[in-house]
Design an enzyme around this catalytic site. Structure first.
Site, mmCIF file in Angstrom:
data_model
loop_
_atom_site.group_PDB
_atom_site.id
_atom_site.type_symbol
_atom_site.label_atom_id
_atom_site.label_comp_id
_atom_site.label_asym_id
_atom_site.label_seq_id
_atom_site.Cartn_x
_atom_site.Cartn_y
_atom_site.Cartn_z
ATOM 1 N N ASP A 24 0.846 -1.337 0.088
ATOM 2 C CA ASP A 24 0.056 -0.033 -0.164
ATOM 3 C C ASP A 24 0.942 1.188 -0.057
ATOM 4 O O ASP A 24 1.803 1.337 0.676
ATOM 5 C CB ASP A 24 -1.059 0.095 1.031
ATOM 6 C CG ASP A 24 -1.985 -0.954 0.999
ATOM 7 O OD1 ASP A 24 -1.908 -1.697 0.184
ATOM 8 O OD2 ASP A 24 -2.905 -0.860 2.156
ATOM 9 N N ASP A 36 -15.243 -3.453 -1.112
ATOM 10 C CA ASP A 36 -14.753 -3.326 0.282
ATOM 11 C C ASP A 36 -16.169 -3.050 1.022
ATOM 12 O O ASP A 36 -16.918 -2.135 0.638
ATOM 13 C CB ASP A 36 -13.963 -2.011 0.140
ATOM 14 C CG ASP A 36 -12.920 -2.215 -0.868
ATOM 15 O OD1 ASP A 36 -12.531 -3.452 -0.906
ATOM 16 O OD2 ASP A 36 -12.660 -1.174 -1.365
#
Length: 236
Positions: free
Chosen positions: A8, A127
Site C-alpha cells: 500500500d 470493500d
C-alpha cells in the site's frame, strides 16, 4: 490458491493502515520496489498494489513509484486506488501492470466497468463495512449490500473480485472466510479475500474452504506474524 503480497503506497512509502484510516499509517519501507523483489524471492507470482493517496483523491498519486516497482520485478502486478477512467488504465497497462482494480467505479459506474472488462483484465474491488459497500477510500458507506454488487458482475467478464472486510483490515484479527465465500457464491467469479489475515491458520481456512481463488497478505507479513514461504506451500 494464489497468495498476493500487498504493498500500500502513501507519499511513495510502503505503509499499512488500520481499517482504512489514513492517520493510522505506519511506514514499513521507503523503497517499496525492494519489497517487490523480496516477495518474488519468497515465491510470489502476483503483487497487489494500492495507491492510497489515489483512492482518496480519485486520481493516481503514486504513479512514478508504481512504475519503478513494475520495472524492478517480473511479478504480475495488479493496481488499484484512484482508477476512474480508461486513460489511467492505459497508463498503467503501458507501464507493465497486468490487472486493474476498479472499486468506487464498480458501485458508481457499473457500465464503465463492464466496458473496461471487455478490453482489459479487470478486478472489481468490493470493500464492505457491516456488509455494505464502502467507496472513495472507504470514506463513504453506501446502502448497497456487497453480495448484491457482486451479482451485478456475474456475467460481465471481470477476471476477479477482491473483497475486503474493512473492520478486519490491518487489524491482524483473522480473515472473514464466510464473507469471502458469500461473495464467491453470489458472483461465480474468482474471489480474492482481503483484510485481517493474521497467520497461517487463515491461509489454511481459506484453502480448506475450496471456494476462494486467492488471498491478499499485508500487515501479517510486515509485522512478522506469517511465514510467507510456508504460506505459499500451504496454498499450492
Amino acid at each position: 490458491m494464489e497468495i498476493l503480497p500487498a504493498i500500500d503506497l502513501k507519499n511513495g512509502f510502503a505503509v499499512r493502515l488500520k481499517k482504512g484510516e489514513m492517520n493510522s499509517a505506519k511506514i514499513y519501507s521507503d523503497k517499496p520496489w525492494e519489497l517487490a523483489e523480496k516477495f518474488a524471492d519468497l515465491g510470489a507470482k502476483w503483487l497487489h498494489i494500492v495507491d492510497l493517496d489515489g483512492a482518496f483523491a480519485g486520481e493516481a498519486k503514486n504513479a512514478k513509484t508504481i512504475e519503478k516497482i513494475v520495472k524492478s520485478t517480473n511479478l504480475k502486478i495488479e493496481v488499484g486506488g484512484g482508477i476512474r477512467d480508461e486513460e489511467r488504465i492505459k497508463f498503467y497497462k503501458n507501464s507493465g501492470v497486468s490487472r486493474f482494480i476498479l472499486g468506487s467505479a464498480a458501485l458508481k459506474n457499473p457500465e464503465f466497468v463492464k466496458q473496461m472488462a471487455k478490453k482489459y483484465k479487470i478486478a472489481v474491488g468490493i470493500d464492505a463495512k457491516n456488509g455494505f459497500v464502502a467507496t472513495e477510500g472507504w470514506a463513504e458507506v453506501s446502502n448497497i449490500k456487497a453480495c448484491e454488487l457482486a451479482k451485478i458482475y456475474a456475467d460481465a467478464g471481470v477476471e476477479a473480485i477482491i473483497c475486503t472486510d474493512i473492520s478486519k483490515d490491518g487489524m491482524l484479527s483473522g480473515v472473514n472466510v464466510k464473507f469471502s465465500e458469500e461473495i464467491a457464491k453470489s458472483s461465480g467469479i474468482k474471489t480474492i479475500a482481503s483484510g485481517g489475515v493474521k497467520d497461517l491458520s487463515d491461509i489454511k481456512a481459506l484453502k480448506q474452504s475450496g471456494k476462494i481463488y486467492g488471498v491478499i497478505v499485508g500487515k501479517a507479513y510486515y509485522e512478522g506474524s506469517i511465514d510467507l514461504k510456508e504460506a505459499f506451500l500451504i496454498a499450492k
